[in-house]
Design an enzyme around this catalytic site. Structure first.
Site, PDB file in Angstrom:
ATOM      1  N   ASP A 230      -7.934  -5.246  -0.322  1.00 51.10           N
ATOM      2  CA  ASP A 230      -8.361  -6.147  -1.412  1.00 51.10           C
ATOM      3  C   ASP A 230      -7.994  -7.598  -1.176  1.00 51.10           C
ATOM      4  O   ASP A 230      -8.431  -8.473  -1.934  1.00 51.10           O
ATOM      5  CB  ASP A 230      -7.717  -5.680  -2.724  1.00 51.10           C
ATOM      6  CG  ASP A 230      -8.266  -4.335  -3.143  1.00 51.10           C
ATOM      7  OD1 ASP A 230      -7.475  -3.424  -3.448  1.00 51.10           O
ATOM      8  OD2 ASP A 230      -9.501  -4.179  -3.110  1.00 51.10           O
TER       9      ASP A 230
ATOM     10  N   HIS B  41       0.850  -1.189   0.000  1.00 50.07           N
ATOM     11  CA  HIS B  41       0.000   0.000   0.000  1.00 50.07           C
ATOM     12  C   HIS B  41       0.885   1.237   0.000  1.00 50.07           C
ATOM     13  O   HIS B  41       1.928   1.259   0.644  1.00 50.07           O
ATOM     14  CB  HIS B  41      -0.907   0.025   1.228  1.00 50.07           C
ATOM     15  CG  HIS B  41      -2.083   0.929   1.073  1.00 50.07           C
ATOM     16  ND1 HIS B  41      -2.014   2.275   1.291  1.00 50.07           N
ATOM     17  CD2 HIS B  41      -3.351   0.672   0.678  1.00 50.07           C
ATOM     18  CE1 HIS B  41      -3.202   2.825   1.053  1.00 50.07           C
ATOM     19  NE2 HIS B  41      -4.028   1.870   0.675  1.00 50.07           N
TER      20      HIS B  41
HETATM   21  C1  SDX Z   1      -6.090   0.026  -3.128  1.00 51.11           C
HETATM   22  O1  SDX Z   1      -4.328   4.553  -2.170  1.00 51.11           O
HETATM   23  C2  SDX Z   1      -5.271   3.919  -1.591  1.00 51.11           C
HETATM   24  O2  SDX Z   1      -5.701   4.281  -0.513  1.00 51.11           O
HETATM   25  C3  SDX Z   1      -5.806   2.693  -2.339  1.00 51.11           C
HETATM   26  C4  SDX Z   1      -6.852   1.861  -1.608  1.00 51.11           C
HETATM   27  C5  SDX Z   1      -8.134   2.635  -1.377  1.00 51.11           C
HETATM   28  O3  SDX Z   1      -8.854   2.273  -0.437  1.00 51.11           O
HETATM   29  O4  SDX Z   1      -8.458   3.528  -2.224  1.00 51.11           O
HETATM   30  O5  SDX Z   1      -6.340   1.427  -0.356  1.00 51.11           O
HETATM   31  C6  SDX Z   1      -7.255   0.638  -2.445  1.00 51.11           C
HETATM   32  O6  SDX Z   1      -5.809   0.375  -4.250  1.00 51.11           O
HETATM   33  C7  SDX Z   1      -5.245  -0.958  -2.362  1.00 51.11           C
HETATM   34  C8  SDX Z   1      -4.008  -1.428  -3.201  1.00 51.11           C
HETATM   35  C9  SDX Z   1      -4.494  -2.520  -4.166  1.00 51.11           C
HETATM   36  N1  SDX Z   1      -3.395  -2.924  -5.068  1.00 51.11           N
HETATM   37  C10 SDX Z   1      -2.783  -4.082  -4.955  1.00 51.11           C
HETATM   38  O7  SDX Z   1      -2.981  -4.885  -4.045  1.00 51.11           O
HETATM   39  C11 SDX Z   1      -1.793  -4.366  -6.091  1.00 51.11           C
HETATM   40  C12 SDX Z   1      -0.506  -4.944  -5.488  1.00 51.11           C
HETATM   41  N2  SDX Z   1       0.185  -3.891  -4.725  1.00 51.11           N
HETATM   42  C13 SDX Z   1       0.949  -2.955  -5.444  1.00 51.11           C
HETATM   43  O8  SDX Z   1       1.141  -3.026  -6.781  1.00 51.11           O
HETATM   44  C14 SDX Z   1       1.576  -1.818  -4.665  1.00 51.11           C
HETATM   45  O9  SDX Z   1       1.857  -2.261  -3.401  1.00 51.11           O
HETATM   46  C15 SDX Z   1       0.763  -0.560  -4.624  1.00 51.11           C
HETATM   47  C16 SDX Z   1       0.402  -0.103  -5.982  1.00 51.11           C
HETATM   48  C17 SDX Z   1      -0.477  -0.791  -3.835  1.00 51.11           C
HETATM   49  C18 SDX Z   1       1.586   0.522  -3.923  1.00 51.11           C
HETATM   50  O10 SDX Z   1       2.651   0.770  -4.727  1.00 51.11           O
HETATM   51  P1  SDX Z   1       3.781   1.861  -4.348  1.00 51.11           P
HETATM   52  O11 SDX Z   1       3.533   2.449  -3.018  1.00 51.11           O
HETATM   53  O12 SDX Z   1       3.912   2.796  -5.512  1.00 51.11           O
HETATM   54  O13 SDX Z   1       5.016   0.950  -4.200  1.00 51.11           O
HETATM   55  P2  SDX Z   1       5.865   0.395  -5.396  1.00 51.11           P
HETATM   56  O14 SDX Z   1       4.985  -0.133  -6.498  1.00 51.11           O
HETATM   57  O15 SDX Z   1       6.869   1.436  -5.763  1.00 51.11           O
HETATM   58  O16 SDX Z   1       6.580  -0.854  -4.703  1.00 51.11           O
HETATM   59  C19 SDX Z   1       7.668  -0.626  -3.783  1.00 51.11           C
HETATM   60  C20 SDX Z   1       8.448  -1.938  -3.789  1.00 51.11           C
HETATM   61  C21 SDX Z   1       8.832  -2.411  -5.189  1.00 51.11           C
HETATM   62  O17 SDX Z   1       9.965  -3.257  -5.054  1.00 51.11           O
HETATM   63  P3  SDX Z   1      11.454  -2.590  -5.300  1.00 51.11           P
HETATM   64  O18 SDX Z   1      11.385  -1.890  -6.650  1.00 51.11           O
HETATM   65  O19 SDX Z   1      11.679  -1.645  -4.158  1.00 51.11           O
HETATM   66  O20 SDX Z   1      12.404  -3.779  -5.310  1.00 51.11           O
HETATM   67  O21 SDX Z   1       7.609  -2.987  -3.259  1.00 51.11           O
HETATM   68  C22 SDX Z   1       7.385  -3.967  -4.273  1.00 51.11           C
HETATM   69  C23 SDX Z   1       7.690  -3.312  -5.604  1.00 51.11           C
HETATM   70  O22 SDX Z   1       8.090  -4.274  -6.555  1.00 51.11           O
HETATM   71  N3  SDX Z   1       5.978  -4.352  -4.164  1.00 51.11           N
HETATM   72  C24 SDX Z   1       5.537  -5.588  -4.271  1.00 51.11           C
HETATM   73  C25 SDX Z   1       4.157  -5.502  -4.049  1.00 51.11           C
HETATM   74  N4  SDX Z   1       3.819  -4.229  -3.818  1.00 51.11           N
HETATM   75  C26 SDX Z   1       4.958  -3.510  -3.896  1.00 51.11           C
HETATM   76  N5  SDX Z   1       6.166  -6.754  -4.520  1.00 51.11           N
HETATM   77  C27 SDX Z   1       5.378  -7.858  -4.562  1.00 51.11           C
HETATM   78  N6  SDX Z   1       4.023  -7.840  -4.350  1.00 51.11           N
HETATM   79  C28 SDX Z   1       3.406  -6.693  -4.090  1.00 51.11           C
HETATM   80  N7  SDX Z   1       2.103  -6.669  -3.884  1.00 51.11           N
END
Ligand code: SDX
Length: 430
Positions: A365, A308
């Protein structure tokens, strides 16, 4: 909001003072609204991870401590004691309604659940496999054509009726999209039923027989709507605000919010979680194998429902939903292999250095789709469920934005790093 301190910016030997503002929960921000005029500099913040777009009194999140409050009330207390329409009123009007006020509000919403009969031709024109999020965003946008006398975002009477129409009609639109996809007749709303029961009736009822809603199912859906109702400046809410800042009508803004929510990194994740769990189950993968894939740079898989932008701790909503999962499936007598896999994935991830280091926890989710799946709601309908739940939040933020003394059209800047001056006749061709 109070101006408490000053921040100093040292640039080219000059010192610029910028005000530091503080919110009611102690959050502080450097107010950069005059940065460019004072210093010629702008800020650069991809994804706005460090940028406050506005002040807001609707929802407070503490990502480090896993705190979520609507109008100051903890989400756990609203989940336990409230209901979705009461929470919608709290978010939109800023206070909990008395019984009489809630009845008036609910009655007004009930009066607007039907769609104009011409919507049948609208849905009939869509392919059978049209994703319901596409259908809902198009149908919501089309409301502007049915109510041309209710498009002024600054007319309180027009805004009020549009708010109630949207709350009333989105469940009908989502149900119609589902019925169209399975070739069943649309079910007109039955306004003798409660908000959630009416939605379930339109979704699963048929003209051939009486449809009785399981109370445990209605309660679970009402709880999930409460938990999805708002989340401050998330992607879709920020979209509603940005589109709204152009002074376009409310229907267009909510349609845009629905589209933003559809994305797999946002609200679309609940559908992706179920696809992930089903793939693990059906491809005979172990949870550990999938977690390793999610960690691998060579694999685009992510552990959907984990991570998140704001929560660097367990999403408080996920905690409530996980408990509800066990409660609801237990009371329905449903044994879910998908729930077993989800619990195992969580246990492995929460003890894995990759997830610990990045502070990745289950989000809203991760478990919600398991309840929907157990109730018989198809995965394509998960994100429309999220949209119905999030609608009060979108409406509340849109209303707050229009009342904000700082209101102005949203127009971010950029740092240009493209071609410098190139004359047409000198430009390279390929
Ligand atoms: C919602 O914003 C809100 O409030 C949203 C929400 C709401 O109520 O409106 O809460 C609802 O959208 C919840 C999130 C749902 N999405 C997912 O579950 C999709 C999976 N999660 C992500 O893709 C990710 O965690 C985000 C998009 C939610 C957040 O992304 P960020 O904060 O931009 O972080 P990032 O993508 O830059 O990731 C940081 C690191 C990366 O690794 P490195 O490059 O540092 O090596 O964490 C890793 C990412 O690869 N990472 C994950 C991961 N989420 C982040 N690795 C594996 N699995 C994951 N789920």
């Amino acid at each position: 909001m109070t101006v408490s301190l000053k921040a100093e910016l040292h640039v080219d030997g000059k010192v610029f003072e910028l005000p530091v503002v503080q919110g009611t929960e102690g959050e502080r921000a450097v107010d950069t609204r005059n940065l460019r005029s004072q210093t010629g500099l702008i800020t650069l913040d991809p994804g706005f991870a460090n940028t406050g777009a506005c002040r807001s009194a609707i929802t407070f999140i503490d990502g480090e401590r896993g705190i979520l409050r609507y109008r100051g009330i903890p989400i756990e207390e609203l989940a336990e004691h409230s209901n979705f329409l009461e929470v919608a009123h709290l978010l939109i009007y800023g206070y909990l309604p008395t019984e009489q006020t809630l009845e008036r509000f609910s009655q007004s919403v009930r009066l607007h659940t039907m769609l104009h009969e011409d919507f049948k031709r609208f849905y009939g024109a869509l392919p059978k496999d049209a994703h319901p999020m596409a259908a809902c965003s198009a149908a919501v946008g089309a409301l502007a054509t049915f109510y041309p006398d209710c498009l002024d975002p600054r007319d309180p009477r027009q805004v009020e009726i549009s708010v109630h129409r949207l709350l009333a009609k989105l469940p009908t639109m989502a149900a119609y999209a589902y019925k169209h996809s399975i070739g069943q007749p649309f079910m007109y709303p039955d306004n003798r039923r409660s908000y959630v029961e009416n939605f379930l009736y339109m979704l699963f009822g048929t003209p051939c027989e009486e449809y009785v809603v399981e109370p445990v199912v209605a309660k679970a859906i009402d709880l999930l709507f409460i938990l999805h109702a708002d989340h401050e400046q998330n992607c879709s809410t920020s979209t509603v605000r940005l589109v709204g800042s152009s002074m376009v009508n409310l229907f267009a803004c909510i349609s845009a919010g629905i589209n933003a929510l559809w994305g797999p990194r946002h609200g679309g994740a609940n559908q992706e979680v179920i696809h992930m769990l089903v793939a693990i189950r059906d491809e005979g993968m172990t949870a550990r194998q999938f977690v390793e894939r999610a960690k691998s740079k060579d694999d685009t898989s992510r552990l959907m429902g984990f991570g998140h932008r704001v929560y660097r701790n367990y999403d408080p909503r996920a905690r409530v939903i996980k408990k509800a999962c066990h409660d609801v499936l237990g009371r329905l007598g449903v044994h879910s292999k998908l729930l077993e896999i989800a619990v195992e994935l969580e246990e492995i991830a929460l003890s894995d250095e990759y997830f610990i280091e990045r502070k990745l926890y289950p989000n809203v989710d991760f478990y919600s789709g398991i309840i929907y799946n157990a109730i018989g709601i198809p995965a394509t309908m998960f994100t429309p469920m999220f949209a119905i739940g999030r609608l009060p939040g979108w409406l509340a933020h849109w209303i707050e934005m229009h009342a904000d003394e700082d209101f102005k059209i949203g127009r971010p800047r950029q740092i240009y790093d493209g071609a410098t001056l190139t004359h047409y006749h000198e430009a390279e061709r390929h």
